[in-house]
Enzyme design. Structure first.
Site, PDB file in Angstrom:
ATOM      1  N   ILE A  82     -19.549  42.845 -23.143  1.00 18.86           N
ATOM      2  CA  ILE A  82     -18.122  42.835 -22.807  1.00 18.86           C
ATOM      3  C   ILE A  82     -17.943  42.117 -21.474  1.00 18.86           C
ATOM      4  O   ILE A  82     -17.724  42.725 -20.429  1.00 18.86           O
ATOM      5  CB  ILE A  82     -17.521  44.272 -22.809  1.00 18.86           C
ATOM      6  CG1 ILE A  82     -17.904  45.025 -24.098  1.00 18.86           C
ATOM      7  CG2 ILE A  82     -16.005  44.202 -22.634  1.00 18.86           C
ATOM      8  CD1 ILE A  82     -17.443  44.376 -25.403  1.00 18.86           C
ATOM      9  N   SER A  91     -15.986  38.594 -19.678  1.00 21.09           N
ATOM     10  CA  SER A  91     -14.565  38.247 -19.628  1.00 21.09           C
ATOM     11  C   SER A  91     -14.099  37.864 -21.030  1.00 21.09           C
ATOM     12  O   SER A  91     -14.852  37.191 -21.745  1.00 21.09           O
ATOM     13  CB  SER A  91     -14.368  37.071 -18.682  1.00 21.09           C
ATOM     14  OG  SER A  91     -13.000  36.824 -18.511  1.00 21.09           O
ATOM     15  N   CYS A 148      -8.388  52.884   9.592  1.00 20.29           N
ATOM     16  CA  CYS A 148      -8.197  54.194   8.967  1.00 20.29           C
ATOM     17  C   CYS A 148      -9.465  54.859   8.443  1.00 20.29           C
ATOM     18  O   CYS A 148      -9.439  56.032   8.066  1.00 20.29           O
ATOM     19  CB  CYS A 148      -7.175  54.101   7.836  1.00 20.29           C
ATOM     20  SG  CYS A 148      -7.704  53.077   6.461  1.00 20.29           S
ATOM     21  N   ARG A 151     -20.781  39.584 -14.966  1.00 19.64           N
ATOM     22  CA  ARG A 151     -20.262  39.740 -16.331  1.00 19.64           C
ATOM     23  C   ARG A 151     -21.438  40.047 -17.266  1.00 19.64           C
ATOM     24  O   ARG A 151     -22.437  39.316 -17.247  1.00 19.64           O
ATOM     25  CB  ARG A 151     -19.573  38.453 -16.788  1.00 19.64           C
ATOM     26  CG  ARG A 151     -18.460  37.966 -15.861  1.00 19.64           C
ATOM     27  CD  ARG A 151     -18.070  36.544 -16.253  1.00 19.64           C
ATOM     28  NE  ARG A 151     -17.046  35.945 -15.408  1.00 19.64           N
ATOM     29  CZ  ARG A 151     -17.303  35.273 -14.288  1.00 19.64           C
ATOM     30  NH1 ARG A 151     -18.539  35.160 -13.845  1.00 19.64           N
ATOM     31  NH2 ARG A 151     -16.319  34.721 -13.597  1.00 19.64           N
ATOM     32  N   HIS A 200      -5.533  38.068 -19.497  1.00 23.66           N
ATOM     33  CA  HIS A 200      -5.484  36.757 -20.158  1.00 23.66           C
ATOM     34  C   HIS A 200      -4.833  36.930 -21.526  1.00 23.66           C
ATOM     35  O   HIS A 200      -5.030  37.955 -22.195  1.00 23.66           O
ATOM     36  CB  HIS A 200      -6.895  36.206 -20.345  1.00 23.66           C
ATOM     37  CG  HIS A 200      -7.708  36.104 -19.089  1.00 23.66           C
ATOM     38  ND1 HIS A 200      -7.396  35.232 -18.070  1.00 23.66           N
ATOM     39  CD2 HIS A 200      -8.833  36.754 -18.686  1.00 23.66           C
ATOM     40  CE1 HIS A 200      -8.302  35.352 -17.097  1.00 23.66           C
ATOM     41  NE2 HIS A 200      -9.183  36.272 -17.447  1.00 23.66           N
TER      42      HIS A 200
END
Ligand code: FAD
Length: 485
Positions: free
Chosen positions: A341, A343, A448, A315, A52
């Protein structure tokens, strides 16, 4: 066993890894102490990967400062650390006059926060910039500096570079207790107790994400009350053309449902925001529906049947504020905190690291540059992206480069082996996936996974039944694999 360092950083998410990389240039012994068995297993593995630009944090906040600066630093960090970063620019779409007033407000915020080249554009320019943006959008905030990354690739690259410059990485080492000795600035003040051994250090950096309040409490420092602001995200299959990030007008707590391309050509719809129980990483049908509905408003022709994965993360939010807390503890000298911490922690990471360095310098920590610091990390070979001549060269050097294991993402055996052998290397199937994308494609490892398990068992010299999907205890198979040993 007890080891002593100048600095211990708790947490190997994008914040801790960025700080480790930033401080590795100084003549200091540093250890990153991580609860999980790999890098980036907290919020840093479950987010939108958007860099951002920094127009929405409130001007004057630390968050506004590090967001705008972090976005600016990403170009240099990507070049030096060899991770993928695309600065495509973005638009916040407005659909009426009320939205337009919001966009003006965002533009002013951005201007004060130092975000370059913001402008409000009309329908023709919107269509020119992103032909798939909704034709109902009457106005948009155009922001050329927005970009996106693979968040775990950034954290891994930063820590690989730090480790190459002498930083120690201690995994599977949850800090369970912290003893603080009341001695002078030069003394070893902190002893961290972990099941992998004790760590003594002069300075302690708390970058523990959703565990940061516990670390602060253990050290007898600030008592943070945290909130787990959960977000669901969906990933769609690859598109012929990568979409520019398109945002709605934000709400007071969230940027809303964003549609964006990724560095690998997928489309991501990110993210809901709901206060949930700490640790909740479930996806919710209601959230996923809200994502798909929100996305169609921005990109009406989005084929939402092409979802290949939905996931969720939390968050780390300090209750009652949207601000980051980055600084020296006011209670325990020598403890440096990076708490709350939330967004845009990904976008801000390089600048949080720079800011932390400044805070430490001002607190009197002696930072003497090392003559031998190397800022460059050589990225591993990416077979799928390599030009044909390089592909041929690699196969010539080792036929394992021609053995494609993950068909969706074209990942050969040699790339998986390299992911395990790097420093710090992958120790789980998901760790391999985060490093080289084996299992990341549309079949989501259906084809896989057993082959990756077999390669891991061979490389780690263990039984397939000991190979982990992710963290401790997540074994995948009970007995031997067909065709292996
Ligand atoms: C749904 C969602 C979408 C988001 N989208 C974006 C986005 O597009 N762009 C953006 O900029 N940001 C985004 N974010 C925010 C971003 O993900 C975070 O801000 C960032 O990842 C935080 O990184 P961190 O390193 O501080 O924390 P984490 O990544 O959580 O790392 C903390 C680490 O500390 C470790 N730890 C915790 N306790 C202990 C302990 N006691 N001992 C040892 N280790 C411990 C944890 O295991 C973990 O590895 C989003 C977040 C979410 C949830």
């Amino acid at each position: 066993m007890t080891e002593t360092f100048d600095i211990a950083i708790v947490g190997a998410g994008i914040t801790g890894c960025a700080i480790a990389r930033q401080l590795a240039r100084y003549d200091l012994s540093i250890c990153v102490v991580e609860a999980a068995n790999d890098i980036s297993l907290g919020a840093s593995k479950a987010n939108g990967g958007l860099v951002h630009a920094g127009y929405d944090p409130a001007p004057g906040t630390v968050k506004a400062q590090v967001n705008a600066r972090g976005c600016e630093l990403y170009g240099t960090w990507a070049q030096e650390l060899g991770f993928l970063f695309r600065r495509t620019g973005s638009m916040v779409l407005g659909f009426n006059s009320e939205d337009r007033a919001h966009l003006e407000q965002l533009r002013c915020n951005g201007h004060v926060n130092g975000v370059p080249e913001l402008s409000i554009v009309g329908p023709d320019r919107i269509h020119e910039l992103e032909p798939r943006a909704s034709a109902d959008a009457t106005c948009a905030l155009w922001c050329p500096s927005t970009g996106f990354v693979d968040p775990f690739e950034v954290a891994i690259a930063a820590l690989e570079n730090a480790v190459a410059n002498g930083v120690t990485f201690m995994r599977s080492a949850p800090v369970e207790a912290i003893e603080v000795a009341n001695q002078g600035a030069e003394a070893v003040r902190f002893t961290l107790t972990t099941p992998a051994g004790d760590v003594r250090c002069r300075y302690l950096i708390n970058a523990a994400g959703n565990g940061a309040a516990d670390i602060s409490h253990m050290a007898g420092a600030e008592e943070f009350q945290m909130v787990w602001r959960q977000g669901n995200i969906v990933v769609l299959d690859k598109e012929p053309r990568t979409l520019m990030p398109l945002y709605p007008v934000p709400t007071p707590v969230s940027k809303g449902v964003i549609v964006t391309g990724t560095v690998h050509g997928n489309t991501v719809i990110t993210a809901t925001a709901a206060i949930r129980e700490p640790g909740d990483t479930q996806t919710y049908a209601g959230d996923v529906n809200a994502l798909l509905t929100g996305a169609r408003k921005l990109v009406p022709d989005l084929d939402t049947r092409r979802v290949v994965r939905a996931f969720a993360g939390g968050r780390p939010v300090i209750k009652g504020t949207n601000e980051f807390f980055i600084g020296q503890s006011t209670v325990v000298p020598g403890l440096f905190q990076a708490v709350g911490i939330q967004s845009p922690g990904v976008a801000s990471a390089p600048a949080i690291a720079e800011h932390m360095e400044q805070v430490m310098r001002e607190a009197g920590v002696e930072l003497r540059e090392r003559a031998d610091w190397n800022p460059i990390r050589r990225a591993p070979d990416d077979f799928d992206r390599a030009p044909l001549a390089r592909k041929e060269e690699l196969i010539e050097s080792d036929p394992a480069w021609g053995q494609i294991v993950c068909r969706c993402e074209t990942v050969p055996e040699a790339e998986i082996v390299a992911a395990i052998r790097r420093h710090p290397g992958a120790v789980s199937v998901e760790g391999v996936k985060r490093r080289c994308r084996a299992g990341m494609g549309r079949c989501q490892s259906g084809f896989c996974q057993s082959r990756v398990v077999a390669i891991m068992a061979r490389e780690l010299d263990c039984e397939p039944s000991e190979v982990l999907l992710e963290d401790a205890g997540s074994w995948l198979v009970e007995g031997p694999l067909k065709g292996v040993r």
